[in-house]
Design a protein around this motif. Sequence first.
Motif, PDB file in Angstrom:
ATOM      1  N   LYS A  48       0.816  -1.218   0.000  1.00 54.64           N
ATOM      2  CA  LYS A  48       0.000   0.000   0.000  1.00 54.64           C
ATOM      3  C   LYS A  48       0.848   1.265   0.000  1.00 54.64           C
ATOM      4  O   LYS A  48       0.442   2.268  -0.555  1.00 54.64           O
ATOM      5  CB  LYS A  48      -0.924   0.032   1.229  1.00 54.64           C
ATOM      6  CG  LYS A  48      -1.891  -1.106   1.304  1.00 54.64           C
ATOM      7  CD  LYS A  48      -3.049  -0.891   0.405  1.00 54.64           C
ATOM      8  CE  LYS A  48      -4.059  -2.013   0.608  1.00 54.64           C
ATOM      9  NZ  LYS A  48      -5.124  -1.974  -0.331  1.00 54.64           N
ATOM     10  N   THR A  49       2.007   1.232   0.637  1.00 53.25           N
ATOM     11  CA  THR A  49       2.853   2.415   0.732  1.00 53.25           C
ATOM     12  C   THR A  49       4.276   2.079   0.319  1.00 53.25           C
ATOM     13  O   THR A  49       4.697   0.922   0.362  1.00 53.25           O
ATOM     14  CB  THR A  49       2.877   2.972   2.181  1.00 53.25           C
ATOM     15  OG1 THR A  49       3.379   1.973   3.052  1.00 53.25           O
ATOM     16  CG2 THR A  49       1.498   3.428   2.625  1.00 53.25           C
ATOM     17  N   GLN A  71       7.065  15.517  -5.176  1.00 50.70           N
ATOM     18  CA  GLN A  71       5.816  15.370  -4.444  1.00 50.70           C
ATOM     19  C   GLN A  71       4.627  15.867  -5.257  1.00 50.70           C
ATOM     20  O   GLN A  71       3.544  15.296  -5.190  1.00 50.70           O
ATOM     21  CB  GLN A  71       5.893  16.099  -3.105  1.00 50.70           C
ATOM     22  CG  GLN A  71       6.798  15.393  -2.117  1.00 50.70           C
ATOM     23  CD  GLN A  71       7.127  16.222  -0.897  1.00 50.70           C
ATOM     24  OE1 GLN A  71       6.788  17.399  -0.830  1.00 50.70           O
ATOM     25  NE2 GLN A  71       7.798  15.621   0.068  1.00 50.70           N
ATOM     26  N   GLU A  74       3.689  13.191  -7.874  1.00 51.37           N
ATOM     27  CA  GLU A  74       3.498  11.857  -7.315  1.00 51.37           C
ATOM     28  C   GLU A  74       2.376  11.104  -8.012  1.00 51.37           C
ATOM     29  O   GLU A  74       2.470   9.898  -8.248  1.00 51.37           O
ATOM     30  CB  GLU A  74       3.219  11.960  -5.816  1.00 51.37           C
ATOM     31  CG  GLU A  74       3.344  10.646  -5.078  1.00 51.37           C
ATOM     32  CD  GLU A  74       2.009  10.089  -4.628  1.00 51.37           C
ATOM     33  OE1 GLU A  74       1.950   8.873  -4.437  1.00 51.37           O
ATOM     34  OE2 GLU A  74       1.055  10.851  -4.492  1.00 51.37           O
ATOM     35  N   GLY A  75       1.324  11.782  -8.388  1.00 52.48           N
ATOM     36  CA  GLY A  75       0.219  11.133  -9.093  1.00 52.48           C
ATOM     37  C   GLY A  75       0.647  10.594 -10.441  1.00 52.48           C
ATOM     38  O   GLY A  75       0.308   9.464 -10.812  1.00 52.48           O
ATOM     39  N   ARG A  78       3.015   7.630  -9.900  1.00 52.47           N
ATOM     40  CA  ARG A  78       2.266   6.449  -9.466  1.00 52.47           C
ATOM     41  C   ARG A  78       1.511   5.815 -10.639  1.00 52.47           C
ATOM     42  O   ARG A  78       1.453   4.592 -10.767  1.00 52.47           O
ATOM     43  CB  ARG A  78       1.305   6.852  -8.352  1.00 52.47           C
ATOM     44  CG  ARG A  78       0.647   5.700  -7.684  1.00 52.47           C
ATOM     45  CD  ARG A  78      -0.144   6.145  -6.489  1.00 52.47           C
ATOM     46  NE  ARG A  78      -0.800   4.988  -5.910  1.00 52.47           N
ATOM     47  CZ  ARG A  78      -1.876   5.066  -5.173  1.00 52.47           C
ATOM     48  NH1 ARG A  78      -2.409   6.240  -4.897  1.00 52.47           N
ATOM     49  NH2 ARG A  78      -2.423   3.984  -4.683  1.00 52.47           N
ATOM     50  N   ASN A  89      -1.760  -3.883  -6.127  1.00 53.96           N
ATOM     51  CA  ASN A  89      -1.915  -2.520  -5.617  1.00 53.96           C
ATOM     52  C   ASN A  89      -0.708  -1.701  -6.037  1.00 53.96           C
ATOM     53  O   ASN A  89       0.421  -2.174  -5.948  1.00 53.96           O
ATOM     54  CB  ASN A  89      -2.011  -2.505  -4.091  1.00 53.96           C
ATOM     55  CG  ASN A  89      -3.225  -3.230  -3.581  1.00 53.96           C
ATOM     56  OD1 ASN A  89      -4.298  -3.148  -4.168  1.00 53.96           O
ATOM     57  ND2 ASN A  89      -3.064  -3.960  -2.483  1.00 53.96           N
ATOM     58  N   GLU A  92       1.315   4.051  -2.605  1.00 53.92           N
ATOM     59  CA  GLU A  92       1.440   5.499  -2.477  1.00 53.92           C
ATOM     60  C   GLU A  92       2.890   5.791  -2.137  1.00 53.92           C
ATOM     61  O   GLU A  92       3.453   5.201  -1.224  1.00 53.92           O
ATOM     62  CB  GLU A  92       0.527   6.023  -1.374  1.00 53.92           C
ATOM     63  CG  GLU A  92      -0.937   5.905  -1.691  1.00 53.92           C
ATOM     64  CD  GLU A  92      -1.809   6.508  -0.615  1.00 53.92           C
ATOM     65  OE1 GLU A  92      -1.324   7.406   0.104  1.00 53.92           O
ATOM     66  OE2 GLU A  92      -2.954   6.079  -0.488  1.00 53.92           O
ATOM     67  N   THR A  94       6.093   7.983  -0.907  1.00 53.89           N
ATOM     68  CA  THR A  94       6.584   9.067  -0.070  1.00 53.89           C
ATOM     69  C   THR A  94       8.058   9.249  -0.390  1.00 53.89           C
ATOM     70  O   THR A  94       8.840   8.292  -0.280  1.00 53.89           O
ATOM     71  CB  THR A  94       6.417   8.729   1.425  1.00 53.89           C
ATOM     72  OG1 THR A  94       5.054   8.418   1.677  1.00 53.89           O
ATOM     73  CG2 THR A  94       6.848   9.900   2.288  1.00 53.89           C
TER      74      THR A  94
END
Length: 127
Positions: A48-49, A71, A74-75, A78, A89, A92, A94
């Motif tokens: 998930k992360t 940052q 990031e979208g 991803r 999955n 997300e 960081t």
Amino acid sequence: MRKRSIKNTRVNTEVQRELSSIIRGGLKDPRVAPWTSVVAAEVAPDLKTCKAYISVLGDEKAQKDTLEGLQSAEGYIRRELAYTLNMRNTPEITFVLDQSIEYGVNMSKKIDEVTKGMKTEGDEDAE
């Protein structure tokens, strides 16, 4: 999936490789420095992360701008990661600034200065 399993290690290296190629080739953000590299990627066992450790060659302003640029993108990163990797999955991401390479370079310079001073002192003693 356990944190240190072979599968998790493979996922980490694959995510790291894809992140570096996306950042190197796909981002058009002028804030992202050209000498940005992905040092490591740690994907959580539940996928998930993800923590991506980023190293930026440059001053503090370049590092800060690069982190802000990554940052904000990031979208996009991803989405590209989901497109290239076949995972259930998409994590997300960081972004974390990694200072270890810069620290290693500074320590190497300091060691060279000390050994250079020792060599000149040793040469004087021999005479």
